[in-house]
Design a protein around this motif. Structure first.
Motif, short mmCIF file in Angstrom:
data_model
loop_
_atom_site.label_atom_id
_atom_site.label_comp_id
_atom_site.label_asym_id
_atom_site.label_seq_id
_atom_site.Cartn_x
_atom_site.Cartn_y
_atom_site.Cartn_z
N LEU A 148 16.74 -1.38 -24.26
CA LEU A 148 17.58 -0.85 -25.31
C LEU A 148 16.73 -0.18 -26.38
CD1 LEU A 148 20.02 -3.87 -25.86
CD2 LEU A 148 20.50 -1.77 -24.59
N THR A 149 17.17 0.98 -26.82
CA THR A 149 16.51 1.62 -27.94
C THR A 149 16.86 0.86 -29.22
OG1 THR A 149 18.35 3.11 -28.42
CG2 THR A 149 16.72 3.85 -26.79
N ALA A 150 16.12 1.11 -30.28
CA ALA A 150 16.41 0.45 -31.55
C ALA A 150 17.82 0.80 -32.02
CB ALA A 150 15.38 0.88 -32.60
N GLU A 151 18.23 2.04 -31.81
CA GLU A 151 19.57 2.47 -32.20
C GLU A 151 20.64 1.73 -31.40
OE1 GLU A 151 22.18 6.59 -32.76
OE2 GLU A 151 20.30 6.62 -31.63
N GLU A 152 20.42 1.58 -30.09
CA GLU A 152 21.39 0.87 -29.25
C GLU A 152 21.49 -0.60 -29.65
OE1 GLU A 152 21.18 3.50 -25.13
OE2 GLU A 152 19.71 1.92 -25.47
N GLN A 153 20.37 -1.20 -30.01
CA GLN A 153 20.40 -2.58 -30.47
C GLN A 153 21.24 -2.71 -31.73
OE1 GLN A 153 16.54 -4.63 -30.54
NE2 GLN A 153 15.75 -3.11 -29.12
N GLN A 154 21.07 -1.79 -32.66
CA GLN A 154 21.84 -1.81 -33.90
C GLN A 154 23.32 -1.59 -33.63
OE1 GLN A 154 20.03 1.16 -36.39
NE2 GLN A 154 18.24 -0.10 -36.89
N GLN A 155 23.62 -0.79 -32.63
CA GLN A 155 25.01 -0.48 -32.31
C GLN A 155 25.70 -1.61 -31.55
OE1 GLN A 155 24.53 3.19 -30.14
NE2 GLN A 155 24.59 4.46 -31.99
N GLY A 156 24.93 -2.57 -31.04
CA GLY A 156 25.52 -3.71 -30.36
C GLY A 156 25.58 -3.60 -28.85
N PHE A 157 24.78 -2.72 -28.26
CA PHE A 157 24.74 -2.63 -26.80
C PHE A 157 23.97 -3.82 -26.22
CE2 PHE A 157 25.92 1.75 -27.55
CZ PHE A 157 26.68 2.07 -26.43
N GLU A 158 24.30 -4.17 -25.00
CA GLU A 158 23.57 -5.19 -24.25
C GLU A 158 23.26 -4.65 -22.86
OE1 GLU A 158 26.17 -8.40 -22.35
OE2 GLU A 158 27.36 -7.85 -24.12
N GLY B 62 22.74 6.24 5.48
CA GLY B 62 21.55 6.74 4.80
C GLY B 62 21.84 7.39 3.46
N ALA B 63 23.12 7.57 3.13
CA ALA B 63 23.50 8.15 1.84
C ALA B 63 23.64 7.01 0.84
CB ALA B 63 24.79 8.94 1.94
N ASP B 64 22.52 6.63 0.23
CA ASP B 64 22.50 5.49 -0.67
C ASP B 64 22.49 5.95 -2.12
OD1 ASP B 64 22.35 3.12 1.11
OD2 ASP B 64 20.55 4.15 1.84
N ILE B 65 22.61 4.98 -3.02
CA ILE B 65 22.65 5.27 -4.45
C ILE B 65 21.83 4.22 -5.18
CG2 ILE B 65 24.81 3.98 -4.79
CD1 ILE B 65 25.54 6.11 -6.93
N GLU B 66 21.19 4.64 -6.27
CA GLU B 66 20.45 3.74 -7.14
C GLU B 66 21.08 3.77 -8.53
OE1 GLU B 66 15.90 4.14 -6.43
OE2 GLU B 66 16.80 6.09 -5.97
N PHE B 67 21.15 2.61 -9.17
CA PHE B 67 21.66 2.50 -10.53
C PHE B 67 20.59 1.89 -11.43
CE2 PHE B 67 25.50 2.11 -7.88
CZ PHE B 67 26.37 3.00 -8.52
N ARG B 68 20.51 2.39 -12.65
CA ARG B 68 19.63 1.79 -13.65
C ARG B 68 20.20 2.07 -15.05
NH1 ARG B 68 14.17 5.64 -14.20
NH2 ARG B 68 15.20 7.34 -15.35
N ASN B 69 19.55 1.53 -16.07
CA ASN B 69 19.98 1.74 -17.46
C ASN B 69 21.46 1.44 -17.64
OD1 ASN B 69 17.50 2.34 -18.62
ND2 ASN B 69 17.68 4.52 -18.22
N LEU B 70 21.89 0.30 -17.13
CA LEU B 70 23.27 -0.14 -17.26
C LEU B 70 23.41 -0.88 -18.59
CD1 LEU B 70 23.61 -1.43 -13.62
CD2 LEU B 70 24.81 0.55 -14.54
N LYS B 71 24.16 -0.29 -19.51
CA LYS B 71 24.29 -0.84 -20.86
C LYS B 71 25.75 -0.84 -21.27
CE LYS B 71 19.86 1.41 -21.85
NZ LYS B 71 19.11 2.34 -22.75
N VAL B 72 26.16 -1.89 -21.97
CA VAL B 72 27.56 -1.99 -22.38
C VAL B 72 27.65 -2.44 -23.83
CG1 VAL B 72 27.85 -4.37 -21.57
CG2 VAL B 72 29.83 -2.84 -21.69
N LYS B 73 28.64 -1.90 -24.52
CA LYS B 73 28.94 -2.31 -25.89
C LYS B 73 30.44 -2.65 -25.96
CE LYS B 73 29.48 -0.48 -30.59
NZ LYS B 73 29.31 0.70 -31.48
N ARG B 74 30.73 -3.85 -26.38
CA ARG B 74 32.14 -4.24 -26.52
C ARG B 74 32.74 -3.57 -27.76
NH1 ARG B 74 33.36 -8.66 -23.22
NH2 ARG B 74 31.53 -9.80 -22.43
N LEU B 75 33.99 -3.17 -27.62
CA LEU B 75 34.75 -2.59 -28.74
C LEU B 75 35.82 -3.59 -29.18
CD1 LEU B 75 35.22 1.06 -27.41
CD2 LEU B 75 33.50 0.24 -29.04
N PRO B 76 36.23 -3.52 -30.45
CA PRO B 76 37.26 -4.44 -30.94
C PRO B 76 38.56 -4.34 -30.14
CG PRO B 76 36.24 -3.25 -32.75
CD PRO B 76 35.77 -2.57 -31.48
#
Length: 229
Positions: free
Chosen positions: A35-45, A215-229
């Motif tokens: 998480l970037t510093a901004e994402e941490q402040q925004q409440g991402f996990e 053989g048609a595969d996919i990779e995922f990374r940088n999965l981040k979520v922020k809950r909203l009210p």
């Protein structure tokens, strides 16, 4: 002449090194799966730390479909397909993700996905959540086939030029707030729609119908979520 050739060779090596280094970086030049510093402040996990699937429910047999490799969750399309669900549910949220895939892949990110045997909608029951599509081609024989990459199936269609960039990390940001869903794909808003059938559920990573394109595969990374009210 030799000096010119040496300089060209060194330039090529520098460019290659720079591109490789760039590929190891995530959004904003940050290290992947942090998480970037901004994402941490925004409440991402983080939903993925680059090392384990601790934030996901790995059902028996799914370890053959989804595994961690080189800091990403990678699929194995040599067998069956499936959906990997987070352990926690998310009702209103902002989800960020990056994926790298073959244009032949049939994949998606599931939103508010009900758990097997659990209530996931106003009407109850299980089933499938909203699908943020990752598929460039309409196979013609599946429901929602005309909803292609960047679309939310049966809710909002992305434009035809919202394609998978092969060999590159594609970025997705999806906001799900009440009945309103917005998708930003590779920096552009591509889908904006409303639907109220599902109100809560898991986030999921899907590999669908791998038998159609082995053989048609996919990779995922940088999965981040922020809950909203």
């Amino acid at each position: 002449m030799k000096r010119i050739l040496v300089m060209l060779l060194m330039l090529g090596l520098c460019i290659g090194w720079s591109q490789e280094k760039k590929g190891r970086k995530g959004r904003g030049g940050a290290a992947p799966n942090t998480l970037t510093a901004e994402e941490q402040q925004q409440g991402f996990e983080l939903l993925f730390d680059g090392k384990s699937l601790d934030k996901f429910d790995v059902a028996p047999g799914q370890e053959k479909i989804f595994h961690v490799m080189d800091g990403a969750i990678k699929t194995d399309s040599s067998g069956a397909g499936g959906t990997l669900l987070t352990k926690e549910n998310y009702a209103n949220f902002i989800l960020k993700a990056e994926f790298r895939a073959s244009p032949e892949v049939n994949s998606g990110i599931m939103l508010r996905n009900p758990r097997p045997g659990a209530s996931g909608s106003k009407k109850g029951g299980g089933g499938q959540g909203y699908e943020l599509q990752i598929r460039d081609k309409d196979p013609g024989n599946y429901s929602g086939g005309s909803f292609l990459t960047g679309s939310i199936v049966n809710v909002a269609k992305a434009p035809a030029d919202a394609k998978i960039k092969p060999g590159e990390w594609n970025t997705v940001e999806c906001t799900v707030d009440g009945d309103h869903m917005v998708v930003i794909y590779n920096g552009r808003t591509v889908a904006d729609g409303h639907d109220s059938k599902l109100t809560n559920g898991a986030v999921g990573l899907q590999l669908a119908h791998p038998e159609d394109a082995r053989g048609a595969d996919i990779e995922f990374r940088n999965l981040k979520v922020k809950r909203l009210p």
